[in-house]
Design an enzyme around this catalytic site. Structure first.
Site, PDB file in Angstrom:
ATOM      1  N   LYS A 134      83.539 -41.060 -93.375  1.00 20.62           N
ATOM      2  CA  LYS A 134      83.245 -42.203 -92.916  1.00 20.62           C
ATOM      3  C   LYS A 134      82.670 -42.198 -91.528  1.00 20.62           C
ATOM      4  O   LYS A 134      82.779 -41.170 -90.793  1.00 20.62           O
ATOM      5  CB  LYS A 134      84.221 -43.316 -93.145  1.00 20.62           C
ATOM      6  CG  LYS A 134      85.560 -43.141 -92.267  1.00 20.62           C
ATOM      7  CD  LYS A 134      86.645 -44.036 -92.615  1.00 20.62           C
ATOM      8  CE  LYS A 134      87.813 -43.651 -91.531  1.00 20.62           C
ATOM      9  NZ  LYS A 134      88.784 -44.705 -91.949  1.00 20.62           N
ATOM     10  N   ARG A 186      98.780 -53.815 -93.129  1.00 22.03           N
ATOM     11  CA  ARG A 186      97.554 -53.949 -92.737  1.00 22.03           C
ATOM     12  C   ARG A 186      96.556 -54.379 -94.267  1.00 22.03           C
ATOM     13  O   ARG A 186      97.102 -55.393 -94.711  1.00 22.03           O
ATOM     14  CB  ARG A 186      96.674 -52.693 -92.182  1.00 22.03           C
ATOM     15  CG  ARG A 186      95.239 -53.082 -91.559  1.00 22.03           C
ATOM     16  CD  ARG A 186      94.806 -51.794 -90.918  1.00 22.03           C
ATOM     17  NE  ARG A 186      94.455 -50.695 -91.780  1.00 22.03           N
ATOM     18  CZ  ARG A 186      94.047 -49.416 -91.616  1.00 22.03           C
ATOM     19  NH1 ARG A 186      93.681 -49.288 -90.230  1.00 22.03           N
ATOM     20  NH2 ARG A 186      93.925 -48.597 -92.371  1.00 22.03           N
ATOM     21  N   TYR A 215      79.006 -42.468 -57.743  1.00 28.11           N
ATOM     22  CA  TYR A 215      79.378 -43.896 -57.682  1.00 28.11           C
ATOM     23  C   TYR A 215      80.810 -44.178 -57.226  1.00 28.11           C
ATOM     24  O   TYR A 215      81.599 -43.640 -57.784  1.00 28.11           O
ATOM     25  CB  TYR A 215      79.101 -44.849 -59.190  1.00 28.11           C
ATOM     26  CG  TYR A 215      77.612 -44.796 -59.594  1.00 28.11           C
ATOM     27  CD1 TYR A 215      76.454 -45.424 -59.026  1.00 28.11           C
ATOM     28  CD2 TYR A 215      77.025 -43.980 -60.684  1.00 28.11           C
ATOM     29  CE1 TYR A 215      75.326 -45.578 -59.289  1.00 28.11           C
ATOM     30  CE2 TYR A 215      75.937 -44.185 -61.000  1.00 28.11           C
ATOM     31  CZ  TYR A 215      74.890 -44.944 -60.416  1.00 28.11           C
ATOM     32  OH  TYR A 215      73.695 -45.029 -60.841  1.00 28.11           O
ATOM     33  N   MET A 256      75.723 -42.462 -66.454  1.00 25.79           N
ATOM     34  CA  MET A 256      74.886 -42.856 -67.744  1.00 25.79           C
ATOM     35  C   MET A 256      74.390 -41.626 -68.508  1.00 25.79           C
ATOM     36  O   MET A 256      74.604 -41.448 -69.620  1.00 25.79           O
ATOM     37  CB  MET A 256      73.966 -43.989 -67.742  1.00 25.79           C
ATOM     38  CG  MET A 256      73.552 -44.226 -69.188  1.00 25.79           C
ATOM     39  SD  MET A 256      71.973 -45.810 -68.871  1.00 25.79           S
ATOM     40  CE  MET A 256      73.064 -46.938 -68.587  1.00 25.79           C
TER      41      MET A 256
END
Length: 362
Positions: A34, A135, A255, A303
């Site tokens: 999955k 669940r 940063y 990023m």
């Protein structure tokens, strides 16, 4: 020149881990692929396992249909089951196996039976019971009633009884032993194969090993337990140093200026960032390997790039190979540094190309 960041996917390691899981568990095993095989590429991973796997498991119908359309013919179990009549029709059309974990899904089966002009091939259904996860799954007290309803559906063939563990990755906690005992009591009189083991169940709970296993994260070489097993990492997330900067003692980097050099340093700029899936929250000191030598991340992850300490690696420079995780740097170690789990890091890999190596000759 192409950006040097990529994720190498070692298909021989994937096969090794699957075969190890099946050997440890005994019986049969569905390879859980999955979420695009936990970020590794579901179609290519399924193809690499197609001659050894007893079947596959995915989360929802669309994932299964994509595998069928790619030519995967082995059994595919839909773990979340059908959400609506359209899902149920697709399950039937593509000969999928389906989990049933709530009454509305049995109703979908019953309606599909009533609406069929002619009976299709009977479905293999996995009846999910809640043995303690709290669940998805029928309460254990409703196991017999749910099983009886499924038996009454002529469009249902085999019924496999399953449950899912909440704390199997904690071998010293008795919650899993209680789940096994409660499941066994509730299903002792019900016919059908049993499936209890996820990855941690396979690795740590021999008492849970039944007819079917459902190994997931272990297939990709990330051990979910504190006990180390002979798993081989499948993904190597890698890039290169593309520039070198000199940092003077006391100067801040990146940063926020959160990292300040405590000495003169050589810093390597690496083509990898949080847009590629490397965690932005990785702190200074997180291990990386440069040309096979361990060093550390410094500064804040950006990023598209990050920075590593080359101060004690004089030969390293532009073009040096960087391993963010893989065979030398454990993805579990990186996950631990950022307060998450390997599952999340692997599933989050994006933008970088997946490059498949050690492909089997089928």
């Amino acid at each position: 020149m192409a950006r040097p960041s990529q994720a190498l996917i070692d298909l021989a390691a994937l096969r090794h881990n699957y075969l190890l899981a099946r050997q440890m568990h005994g019986g049969r095993a569905l390879a859980v692929i999955k979420a695009n095989a936990y970020g590794h590429g579901a179609v290519r991973c399924a193809a690499a396992l197609s001659d050894v796997a007893d079947g596959f498991a995915v989360a929802f119908v669309e994932e299964a249909v994509a595998l069928r359309q790619a030519g995967i013919t082995q059994p595919i179990l839909v773990l979340e089951g059908a959400f609506d009549a359209e899902d149920m029709a697709a399950i039937q059309a593509h000969a999928l196996w389906t989990v049933v974990h709530q009454a509305s899904q049995i109703t979908l089966l019953e309606r599909a039976l009533r609406d069929q002009a002619s009976p299709g091939n009977p479905l293999a259904v996995w009846l999910k019971l809640d043995s303690g996860m709290r669940r998805a799954g029928f309460p254990l007290a409703e196991a017999s009633a749910a099983h009886k309803r499924l038996q009454a559906c002529t469009n249902v063939a085999d019924i496999t009884l399953m449950s899912h563990f909440a704390r199997a990755d904690e071998p010293d906690v008795d919650a899993t032993a209680r789940q096994i005992a409660d499941f066994d009591r509730a299903t002792a009189h019900l016919p059908g194969a049993h499936s209890l083991c996820n990855s941690a169940g396979v690795l740590c709970w021999p008492a849970a090993r039944r007819d079917w296993a459902r190994p997931g994260i272990l297939l990709y070489g990330a051990d979910p337990t504190p006990i180390k097993h002979k798993l081989q990492p499948v993904m190597t997330l890698q890039s290169e140093v593309f520039a070198v900067r000199e940092l003077k003692a006391g100067e801040a980097l990146g940063y926020g200026g959160g990292f300040k050099a405590d000495r003169d340093m050589r810093i390597g700029l690496v083509a990898m960032g949080y847009a590629d899936g490397y965690p932005r929250t990785a702190p200074a000191g997180t291990p990386v390997a440069v040309d096979g030598q361990l060093t550390r991340l410094v500064g804040r992850v950006s990023m598209d790039m990050l920075t590593v300490d080359l101060s004690d690696l004089p030969p390293a420079g532009a073009g040096s190979r960087i391993e963010l995780w893989g065979k030398q740097v454990s993805v579990n170690d990186v996950a631990g540094r950022v307060g998450t789990i390997a599952y999340e890091l692997l599933c989050n890999v994006k933008r970088v190309p997946l490059v498949y190596v050690n492909q089997p000759s089928l």
